[in-house]
Scaffold this active site. Structure first.
Site: not given
Length: 461
Positions: A107, A110-111, A227
């Site tokens: 979730a 995007g990936k 990240c």
């Protein structure tokens, strides 16, 4: 003005030196965050209204710029808003059509959407998210993107391990982390940060990766990303993976000098840690990101525990059944009116019915004991003596040029997203695709020049 935690400042002054650390702090405090978007190669119409002059390095069909969730490009699944640095892990995994790929912490999607493009509707994408609320968003985004070959699950990694031992060619673990790379766009990440939290994240990452390695085929590829800047969650994790499971740290060639190498001296001085990548906000690609690519040995030593057979005693799920001739006729009466993409051409032989939902499965789930949110492509719903096409079908049909389309005006576009019936001037009758600026939004049904709205209630504005 962003106020960075004192412990964070001291930590990176020690790691980077004061001059380089101050450049990082200035980028976080004073420079605006980068915004980007990708254009969906699975859709027939790719002509967006946004500026496409500022390309994101390396990533295909990716540009700098901000998009709105109210625009038809987003509603139709033609674009996806994503931090530019976050686009690189899925690019690096480089999935090939026909492969089995797992996005373990998927979730909001995007990936997963990028991996689905790489697979080109062939092979299998398992997209998993442990949080139920985030898994719902994941499902919406994959359906909007027009993905046909995804099994979307909402389960713990260790539960998946028992169902998919040594199953996947490639696995992406975009791990939950301390979020230091998001500081300039997320004040809550700063407020939540502490060195204790960094270490808790490391512990959780090891648990997730232990499960992931068990699901990887011999000589399979694992891409790990975070990240955050934290060496404890980056170089130290890759060093641990390399030692514990004998995974080989592979080089990553991107062809850009805006990305830094990993730091062997921030872990165990393994020179191959320099094969990993660090995205610093000072390089102006996007936010902070770390990526590593690893390969499992041909004969992994690690023993497997659990299998699908162990779960036979559990309560079996309701069976999926094939449609009968009468049901095929009802479904064909709708589907035969549209131009079907290749993934749907064999629907008569491939589709199944479960609780009146008609779908083409991406994976045989017989004996599979995981929380499944969606499997493949839902074509629609069988009701008494009729078939009602589903929203996902509309998103998939957008891969082909269609003729049964009602094009909306600006006012009727807003009305459609509200769920309202719309007066139309057309000779078409029955189910039609609804579009705005040539972007397919969903289904409607025309009778007496009134378009009955079939835009899903859960997506309405």
């Amino acid at each position: 003005m962003i106020k960075l935690p004192d412990d964070f400042v001291r930590k990176y002054q020690k790691l980077l030196g004061k001059d380089e650390a101050n450049k990082l702090f200035t980028a976080i405090k004073s420079q605006p965050s980068k915004k980007g978007y990708r254009i969906n190669s699975l859709k027939e119409n790719k002509q967006v209204s946004y500026n496409t002059q500022s390309h994101i390095p390396v990533i295909p069909n990716a540009f700098y710029g901000e998009i709105s969730g109210h625009d038809p490009e987003w509603i139709s699944g033609t674009v996806y808003s994503q931090d530019p640095s976050a686009m690189f892990p899925s690019y690096i995994i480089n999935a090939k059509p026909g492969e089995r790929v797992l996005d373990l912490c998927a979730a909001p999607g995007g990936k997963s959407t990028a991996i689905a493009e790489q697979l080109q509707s062939r092979g299998l994408l398992v997209a998993n998210e442990i949080s139920p609320s985030r898994a719902k968003v994941l499902r919406e985004n994959l359906e909007r993107w027009g993905v046909t070959n995804a099994l979307i699950t909402n389960d713990k990694p260790e539960n998946l391990t028992r169902q998919f031992p040594r199953f996947f060619d490639k696995i992406l673990v975009d791990a939950p982390c301390s979020g230091e790379g998001m500081f300039r766009k997320d004040q809550q990440a700063i407020e939540y940060w502490s060195q204790d939290y960094v270490m808790k994240c490391q512990e959780r990452q090891k648990k997730i990766l232990t499960a992931a390695v068990k699901m990887l085929k011999p000589e399979g590829t694992l891409v790990y990303s975070t990240c955050t800047f934290s060496p404890e969650e980056n170089e130290e994790i890759i060093s641990w993976l390399s030692q514990k499971f004998e995974l080989e740290i592979l080089p990553i060639e991107l062809g850009t000098n805006q990305v830094a190498k990993g730091q062997p001296n921030w872990a165990d001085h393994n020179k191959k840690l320099a094969n990993t990548l660090r995205f610093w906000p000072t390089a102006a690609i996007g936010e902070g990101q770390f990526v590593a690519k690893l390969k499992l040995p041909a004969k992994p030593e690690m023993s497997m525990t659990g299998s699908r057979k162990e779960n036979k005693k559990r309560k079996r799920r309701l069976a999926n059944i094939a449609p009968n001739k009468a049901e095929i006729k009802l479904i064909a009466a709708i589907l035969d009116q549209f131009n079907l993409p290749s993934a749907l051409l064999n629907w008569r032989s491939d589709c199944l019915i479960r609780n009146n939902h008609v779908f083409i499965p991406a994976q045989d789930t017989t004996g599979l004991h995981v929380r499944i949110l969606a499997n493949g492509t839902e074509l629609g719903l069988l009701k008494k003596n009729r078939f009602e096409p589903g929203h996902q079908l509309a998103m998939v049909l957008a891969a082909q040029k269609q003729t049964r389309i009602i094009n909306l005006t600006a006012n009727s576009y807003t009305s459609y997203l509200h769920g309202e019936a719309i007066k139309v001037n057309t000779d078409l009758k029955g189910f039609v695709l609804v579009s705005y600026h040539n972007f397919i939004l969903g289904f409607g049904k025309v009778a007496n020049q009134v378009l009955k709205n079939y835009y899903p209630k859960g997506l309405r504005f």
